[in-house]
Write an enzyme that holds these catalytic residues in place. Structure first.
Site, mmCIF file in Angstrom:
data_model
loop_
_atom_site.group_PDB
_atom_site.id
_atom_site.type_symbol
_atom_site.label_atom_id
_atom_site.label_comp_id
_atom_site.label_asym_id
_atom_site.label_seq_id
_atom_site.Cartn_x
_atom_site.Cartn_y
_atom_site.Cartn_z
ATOM 1 N N ASN A 9 0.860 -1.188 0.000
ATOM 2 C CA ASN A 9 0.000 0.000 0.000
ATOM 3 C C ASN A 9 0.896 1.237 0.000
ATOM 4 O O ASN A 9 1.527 1.541 1.007
ATOM 5 C CB ASN A 9 -0.888 -0.041 1.257
ATOM 6 C CG ASN A 9 -1.741 1.193 1.420
ATOM 7 O OD1 ASN A 9 -1.848 2.009 0.508
ATOM 8 N ND2 ASN A 9 -2.339 1.341 2.589
ATOM 9 N N LYS A 11 0.011 4.284 -0.199
ATOM 10 C CA LYS A 11 -0.653 5.435 0.427
ATOM 11 C C LYS A 11 -0.464 6.698 -0.442
ATOM 12 O O LYS A 11 -0.394 6.590 -1.651
ATOM 13 C CB LYS A 11 -0.139 5.632 1.851
ATOM 14 C CG LYS A 11 -0.164 4.322 2.659
ATOM 15 C CD LYS A 11 0.078 4.521 4.107
ATOM 16 C CE LYS A 11 0.136 3.168 4.796
ATOM 17 N NZ LYS A 11 0.206 3.269 6.231
ATOM 18 N N HIS A 94 -9.280 0.635 5.240
ATOM 19 C CA HIS A 94 -7.987 0.876 5.889
ATOM 20 C C HIS A 94 -8.195 1.782 7.109
ATOM 21 O O HIS A 94 -9.006 2.706 7.070
ATOM 22 C CB HIS A 94 -7.014 1.513 4.889
ATOM 23 C CG HIS A 94 -5.609 1.501 5.406
ATOM 24 N ND1 HIS A 94 -5.165 2.423 6.318
ATOM 25 C CD2 HIS A 94 -4.576 0.657 5.180
ATOM 26 C CE1 HIS A 94 -3.896 2.156 6.623
ATOM 27 N NE2 HIS A 94 -3.523 1.085 5.941
ATOM 28 N N GLU A 96 -6.592 4.188 8.244
ATOM 29 C CA GLU A 96 -6.418 5.627 8.008
ATOM 30 C C GLU A 96 -7.682 6.231 7.411
ATOM 31 O O GLU A 96 -8.037 7.370 7.709
ATOM 32 C CB GLU A 96 -5.193 5.861 7.102
ATOM 33 C CG GLU A 96 -3.903 5.597 7.875
ATOM 34 C CD GLU A 96 -2.733 5.143 7.036
ATOM 35 O OE1 GLU A 96 -2.775 5.269 5.802
ATOM 36 O OE2 GLU A 96 -1.762 4.643 7.634
ATOM 37 N N GLU A 166 -5.222 -5.608 10.625
ATOM 38 C CA GLU A 166 -4.189 -4.595 10.827
ATOM 39 C C GLU A 166 -4.433 -3.885 12.162
ATOM 40 O O GLU A 166 -5.204 -2.910 12.224
ATOM 41 C CB GLU A 166 -4.233 -3.562 9.699
ATOM 42 C CG GLU A 166 -3.977 -4.146 8.327
ATOM 43 C CD GLU A 166 -3.427 -3.080 7.395
ATOM 44 O OE1 GLU A 166 -2.276 -3.222 6.967
ATOM 45 O OE2 GLU A 166 -4.121 -2.097 7.143
ATOM 46 N N GLY A 172 2.587 1.708 10.857
ATOM 47 C CA GLY A 172 3.507 2.839 10.704
ATOM 48 C C GLY A 172 4.204 3.235 11.993
ATOM 49 O O GLY A 172 4.821 4.292 12.062
ATOM 50 N N SER A 212 3.701 -2.761 10.291
ATOM 51 C CA SER A 212 5.158 -2.747 10.458
ATOM 52 C C SER A 212 5.832 -4.066 10.083
ATOM 53 O O SER A 212 6.782 -4.491 10.740
ATOM 54 C CB SER A 212 5.522 -2.331 11.893
ATOM 55 O OG SER A 212 5.050 -1.023 12.144
ATOM 56 N N GLY A 233 2.956 -1.355 4.313
ATOM 57 C CA GLY A 233 2.955 0.085 4.069
ATOM 58 C C GLY A 233 4.369 0.590 3.787
ATOM 59 O O GLY A 233 4.875 0.495 2.670
ATOM 60 N N GLY A 234 5.034 1.077 4.813
ATOM 61 C CA GLY A 234 6.348 1.714 4.658
ATOM 62 C C GLY A 234 7.347 0.880 3.859
ATOM 63 O O GLY A 234 8.032 1.405 2.963
HETATM 64 C C1 PEP Z 1 -0.603 -0.241 6.255
HETATM 65 O O1 PEP Z 1 -0.718 0.968 6.129
HETATM 66 O O2 PEP Z 1 -1.491 -0.990 5.819
HETATM 67 C C2 PEP Z 1 0.573 -0.760 6.923
HETATM 68 C C3 PEP Z 1 0.578 -2.004 7.281
HETATM 69 O O3 PEP Z 1 1.601 0.140 7.121
HETATM 70 P P1 PEP Z 1 3.050 -0.188 7.749
HETATM 71 O O4 PEP Z 1 3.543 -1.460 7.082
HETATM 72 O O5 PEP Z 1 3.893 0.984 7.417
HETATM 73 O O6 PEP Z 1 2.850 -0.387 9.214
#
Ligand code: PEP
Length: 249
Positions: A9, A11, A94, A96, A166, A172, A212, A233-234
């Site tokens: 993702n 973002k 999600h 967010e 999640e 994040g 993460s 994500g990251g």
């Molecule tokens: C996400 O935004 O779905 C996510 C899992 O982010 P991160 O891997 O950065 O924690």
């Protein structure tokens, strides 16, 4: 059938030039893998990314969509718009979007229905906040998120759904759920599905973990029997890290 999936993702990251760079770096990393690979760029880069990866083992997916077919919804994008640029899968729910754009179980149920009406695949996200876990309410929160948004569906439609657990406190933040915490919740999610739809739907459901995930912890998390992959994500913004996670299977 249950699959292994690793979905990145992106973002609200990467303009067109950065998207082109990341795509070319991702292409250098592609190897045959046991996992389906997906990437979710921003709306503006969907078509370009779809075209640029047409011949690669990468599916381009959307980060969100609106439930209406069309109309006066400034700034929104519909299922048929996504499909018109080749997109078959959409991430919904999600944390967010729930936190910053007031998405609720009720509005998400409508988005789920709209995506399914267009025969799209859905990666449906949910998870508890830190306060819920501290209070020992993580299972009841997750159970109600799943029931409220999905339990009006027919069993057959679950073939188009992938679940993504999640925990909000792990997104994040650098703080990952332990492999045991992930396994316990994924087993609970499967049990929740089984209670309504029976063991075939529950056993066949692909359940991703997100929060993460990094090259250093992916193998251990993906090694748990009820964890079928990850929403990343990251670490999805660096081709090498993303494919190290894909190759953790
Ligand atoms: C996400 O935004 O779905 C996510 C899992 O982010 P991160 O891997 O950065 O924690």
């Amino acid at each position: 059938m249950r699959k292994h999936i690793v979905a990145g993702n992106w973002k609200m990251n990467n303009d067109l030039a950065q998207t082109e760079t990341l795509i070319s770096e991702l292409k250098k990393q592609i190897k045959t893998s046991d996992a389906e690979v997906m990437i979710a760029p921003s709306f503006t880069n969907l078509w370009h990314t779809f075209e640029a990866t047409r011949n690669d083992d990468i599916e381009v997916v959307a980060q969100n969509m609106h439930f209406a077919e069309n109309g006066a919804y400034t700034g929104e994008v519909s299922a048929s718009m996504l499909k018109s640029v080749g997109i078959q899968t959409v991430i919904l729910g999600h944390s967010e979007r729930r936190a910053y754009y007031n998405e609720t179980d009720e509005s998400l149920a409508k988005k789920v229905d709209a995506a399914l009406a267009h025969d799209m695949r859905i990666i449906f996200c949910f998870g508890e906040e830190l306060a819920d876990r501290k209070a020992g309410n993580e299972e009841s929160v997750v159970e109600s998120q799943i029931k409220n948004a999905l339990f009006h569906l027919e069993a057959l439609t679950f073939k188009n759904i992938v679940l993504a657990y999640e925990p909000v406190w792990a997104i994040g933040t650098g703080e990952t759920a332990s492999p045991e915490q992930a396994q316990d919740m994924h087993a609970f999610i499967r049990k929740t599905l089984e209670s309504k739809y029976g063991n075939v739907v529950a056993d066949d459901m692909t359940i991703l973990y997100g929060g993460s995930v990094k090259p250093a912890n992916a193998k251990e998390i993906f090694g748990k029997p009820d964890v079928d992959g990850g929403l990343i994500g990251g670490a999805a913004l660096k081709a090498e890290d993303f494919y190290a996670i894909v190759n953790a299977f």
